[in-house]
Scaffold this active site. Structure first.
Site, PDB file in Angstrom:
ATOM      1  N   LYS A 318     -45.440  27.568  -3.036  1.00 36.84           N
ATOM      2  CA  LYS A 318     -46.405  28.201  -3.926  1.00 36.84           C
ATOM      3  C   LYS A 318     -45.708  28.454  -5.259  1.00 36.84           C
ATOM      4  O   LYS A 318     -44.500  28.289  -5.360  1.00 36.84           O
ATOM      5  CB  LYS A 318     -46.907  29.517  -3.325  1.00 36.84           C
ATOM      6  N   ARG A 319     -46.475  28.835  -6.306  1.00 39.18           N
ATOM      7  CA  ARG A 319     -45.845  29.203  -7.561  1.00 39.18           C
ATOM      8  C   ARG A 319     -44.786  30.270  -7.312  1.00 39.18           C
ATOM      9  O   ARG A 319     -44.938  31.091  -6.410  1.00 39.18           O
ATOM     10  CB  ARG A 319     -46.900  29.741  -8.548  1.00 39.18           C
ATOM     11  N   LYS A 324     -45.004  37.290  -5.105  1.00 39.49           N
ATOM     12  CA  LYS A 324     -45.117  36.457  -3.906  1.00 39.49           C
ATOM     13  C   LYS A 324     -43.892  36.592  -2.984  1.00 39.49           C
ATOM     14  O   LYS A 324     -43.891  36.153  -1.843  1.00 39.49           O
ATOM     15  CB  LYS A 324     -45.342  34.989  -4.289  1.00 39.49           C
ATOM     16  N   THR A 426     -54.882  30.288  -1.146  1.00 33.90           N
ATOM     17  CA  THR A 426     -55.564  29.191  -0.464  1.00 33.90           C
ATOM     18  C   THR A 426     -54.538  28.389   0.321  1.00 33.90           C
ATOM     19  O   THR A 426     -54.895  27.697   1.277  1.00 33.90           O
ATOM     20  CB  THR A 426     -56.290  28.265  -1.459  1.00 33.90           C
TER      21      THR A 426
END
Ligand SMILES: *Cc1c(COP(=O)(O)O)cnc(C)c1O
Length: 585
Positions: A318-319, A324, A426
Site C-alpha cells: 500500500k502507499r 498505515k 480496498t
C-alpha cells in the site's frame, strides 16, 4: 478525458527576433496544466498549478455536461433532475461555484434559481479524515486565479452563515467551524465545507468512516443537515481482482459453482458447502502454493534471496504513510529476528514478509520507513542464524499490475493502520477475495470484513478508534510503554544505536526522536497486542486444514465487497437512477 493544448504553436514574432526559447514558452506553459498529476496521497500542498488543473478539468467537464443537456432541453428547469455530479473527494469542488457562475453570468438565472439547481446537482464523497489531506486554498491563490469564483463562494458563505445564525446557533465558535472561509488574517477556502454546503448528499466510504465524519469531523453539519450524511462502503471488481489476477482459483470456482459469481458476487457463498470437502481443500492449497511459486520466480529475478514456499507469505502492500504503520510491521520483524538470535535453534513457523509501496516525493518520514525496511532486510536475509525461518522483501515500483501478482500468492494481509484513520481501504478486500487472512485493526472496512467473515476467521488487534481518541486526550506518553516492555525497548534501542545501518550512522535519529517523544500513530501502545496476535497467526498456520478452512470462508463471504454492490448503492441512495437494459446485436 481532457488535455490542455495550445492553439498557437509558437510566437512567430519572438522567433523572428531570435528569442527561440520564449517563442515556445507560452505553449509549454499552457500545456503544463494537464501534463502531470500531483503524486501526493493524503497530503495536499496549496500549489497554484494544482488549482489551475482542478479548474481546467472541472470547467471542461461542466461545459460538456451542459452542451449535452442543451441538445434535449431549452431551459434549466430539469437540469438537477437529469444531472448528478458525484464529487470524488474535494479535488473537483470548484465545480460548485463554476456551475453557479455559468447559470448566473452566462445563462442569466437569478441567484436563488441558480442555487436551487446547483445544490440539487452535486453529491460529495469524502475519502479521508487525515487533517493534512483536507483541501484548503489560501484566499490569495484563489483570488489570483479565480476572482469571480471567490466572489461567488463568499456569497454562498454569507447566505449560509446567515441561515445558521437564524436557525441553528449564535455561538461564534461553532459558526467559525462551519464557515467555508476560515477566519483570521490568513483567510482560507475550506473545500470540504463548500462541498457539504453545496451538495444534497455527503457520503463516507465505510460504516466506521461515515460515523467518524458525523460524530467527530463534521458534527455541526450533521446536526444542521441530519439526512445529508450517508454511507456507501467501497468495493472492488471481481473481474480484475479474481478472474484476471487469479485464473487458477477462478477456474476452481467455475468447476464447482459455475460462473454466475463474476457478475453477481452474492453467488460466491455457494463454495461454503465445500469447506469440509477434502479434494476441494487440497486443490485450494495447491492453487495457493502454485501462486506462491510464481511470485517467488518474480522476486528471485530481482533479488538474490532464496524464498521458502512453505513459509507464511505475510504481505503489506500500500502507499507508505505513517498512519498505515508499516513501521509496526518492521517492529514485528525485528522481534522475530531477536528471538532467533537469542536462540538460533528456536522452532518457529517460517515467514516471508513482503512490502511494496510508494511514498510521496517529499514525505521524508515515510521514505525513512522504506529505508529501514531495506536496512533490516539486508541484515536479516544475510544472517546465517536466520536460515529460511525469516526473509524480508521490498518490491520496488508498486502498481496495480504488481498487486495483481502479489495478492493471489498471499497468506496474510496486513491492514494495521491506527484505528480511525483508514477511511475504508480496498487492499483489505482484494486480499480476502484471494483467500488471504487478515491481521488488522478495527479500522475502515476491516470492521465490515470481520462482520462478514466472522470473528474466528480474522485476526483483530489493537486499540479501537474511540480508545485512540481517549488515550490521546488523557496525555499519551510513549516512554512509559518503552520502559515497561523489554522487547519493545530492545527494538527501539537497536534502531537508535545503528544496528541495521552501521555504515550510515544516525540516519534513523529523527524517526527514534519522533517515536520516543510523540509516537503520533501509537505504535508503542499497539505493539504488544500486535505481537501476541502475530503469534496466534503463526500457531494457526501450522494447522493447514484449519487455515485453509478459514481461507475458503473468507472468499465465500466476500459478496458485500463487490464494487457492483457499491455502484448499485450510489445509484439507489444518491443518483436515484434505475438499471437500463442494453440490447446488444
Ligand atoms: C488497491 C490498491 C491500493 C489501495 O490499497 P490500500 O491497502 O487499501 O491502501 C493502492 N495502490 C494500488 C496499486 C492498489 O492496487
Amino acid at each position: 478525458m481532457w488535455r490542455a493544448k495550445a492553439t498557437i504553436d509558437f510566437e512567430f514574432a519572438d522567433f523572428n527576433k531570435g528569442n527561440y526559447i520564449e517563442s515556445v514558452a507560452k505553449k509549454d506553459d499552457s500545456e503544463t496544466i494537464s501534463k502531470v498529476l500531483y503524486p501526493n496521497d493524503t497530503y495536499v500542498e496549496g500549489k497554484f498549478l494544482r488549482l489551475k488543473q482542478q479548474y481546467f478539468f472541472v470547467s471542461a467537464t461542466l461545459q460538456d455536461i451542459i452542451r449535452k443537456y442543451k441538445i434535449k432541453h431549452s431551459s434549466f428547469e430539469q437540469f438537477a433532475d437529469k444531472t448528478c455530479i458525484q464529487l470524488n473527494d474535494t479535488h473537483p469542488v470548484v465545480a460548485i461555484p463554476e456551475l453557479m457562475r455559468i447559470l448566473i453570468d452566462d445563462e442569466n438565472l437569478s441567484w436563488d434559481k441558480a442555487w436551487d439547481i446547483t445544490s440539487k446537482t452535486f453529491a460529495y464523497t469524502n475519502h479521508t479524515v487525515v487533517p493534512e489531506a483536507l483541501e484548503e486554498w489560501s484566499e490569495q491563490i484563489f483570488s489570483n486565479l479565480l476572482p469571480r469564483h471567490l466572489q461567488i463562494i463568499y456569497e454562498i458563505n454569507r447566505r449560509f452563515v446567515e441561515k445558521v445564525r437564524q436557525e441553528y446557533t449564535k455561538d461564534e465558535a461553532v459558526i467559525e467551524k462551519l464557515s467555508i472561509i476560515s477566519g483570521g488574517k490568513d483567510k482560507r477556502v475550506r473545500m470540504a465545507n463548500l462541498a457539504i454546503v453545496g451538495s444534497f448528499a455527503v457520503n463516507g466510504v465505510a460504516a466506521l468512516h461515515t460515523n467518524i465524519l458525523k460524530k467527530r469531523i463534521f458534527p455541526d453539519f450533521n446536526k444542521i443537515y441530519p439526512k445529508k450524511f450517508i454511507n456507501v462502503t467501497n468495493g472492488i471488481t471481481p473481474r480484475r481482482w479474481l478472474i484476471t489476477a487469479n485464473p487458477l482459483l477462478s477456474q476452481l470456482l467455475i468447476e464447482r459453482i459455475g460462473f454466475d459469481w463474476a457478475k453477481d458476487l452474492t453467488q460466491i457463498k455457494k463454495i461454503e458447502k465445500f469447506v469440509e470437502d477434502k479434494e476441494f481443500t487440497e486443490q485450494w492449497q495447491k492453487i495457493k502454493f502454485n501462486n506462491k511459486l510464481a511470485l517467488i520466480e518474480l522476486i528471485e529475478k530481482e533479488h538474490d534471496i532464496k524464498i521458502n514456499p512453505e513459509s507464511i507469505f505475510d504481505v503489506q502492500i500500500k502507499r507508505f504513510h505513517e498512519y498505515k504503520r508499516q513501521l509496526l510491521n518492521v517492529f514485528h520483524i525485528i522481534t522475530l529476528y531477536n528471538r532467533i538470535k537469542h536462540n538460533p535453534k528456536i522452532k518457529m513457523v517460517p515467514r516471508t514478509i513482503i512490502f511494496s509501496g510508494k511514498a510521496a516525493p517529499a514525505y521524508y518520514a515515510a521514505k525513512m520507513v522504506i529505508k529501514l525496511i531495506n536496512s533490516v532486510a539486508d541484515v536479516v536475509n544475510n544472517d546465517p542464524d536466520v536460515g529460511d525461518k525469516l526473509k524480508v522483501v521490498f518490491l520496488k515500483n508498486y502498481s496495480v499490475s504488481l498487486a495483481e501478482k502479489i495478492i493471489p500468492a498471499s497468506d496474510l494481509s496486513e491492514q494495521i493502520s491506527m484505528a480511525g484513520l483508514e477511511a475504508s481501504g480496498t487492499g483489505n478486500m482484494k486480499f480476502a477475495l484471494n483467500g488471504a487472512l487478515t491481521i488488522g485493526t478495527m479500522d475502515g472496512a476491516n470492521v465490515e470484513i470481520r462482520e462478514e467473515v466472522g470473528d474466528e476467521n480474522i485476526f483483530i488487534f489493537g486499540l479501537l478508534a474511540d480508545e485512540v481518541v481517549k488515550l490521546k486526550s488523557n496525555g499519551y506518553n510513549p516512554r512509559e510503554y518503552y520502559e515497561k516492555n523489554s522487547n519493545l525497548k530492545h527494538i527501539v534501542d537497536m534502531i537508535a544505536t545503528n544496528f541495521f545501518n552501521p555504515k550510515e550512522f544516525g540516519i534513523f535519529d529523527d524517526m527514534i526522536r519522533g517515536l520516543m517523544n510523540v509516537d503520533y500513530y501509537l505504535l508503542f501502545a499497539d505493539y504488544q497486542s500486535y505481537i501476541d496476535t502475530q503469534d496466534k497467526v503463526a500457531k494457526f498456520y501450522t494447522d493447514k486444514y484449519e487455515w485453509t478452512k478459514k481461507s475458503i470462508l473468507n472468499v465465500a463471504r466476500m459478496a458485500k465487497f463487490s464494487s457492483d454492490r457499491s455502484v448499485k448503492e450510489y445509484a439507489e441512495k444518491i443518483w436515484k437512477v434505475k438499471p437500463v437494459k442494453i440490447n446488444r446485436q
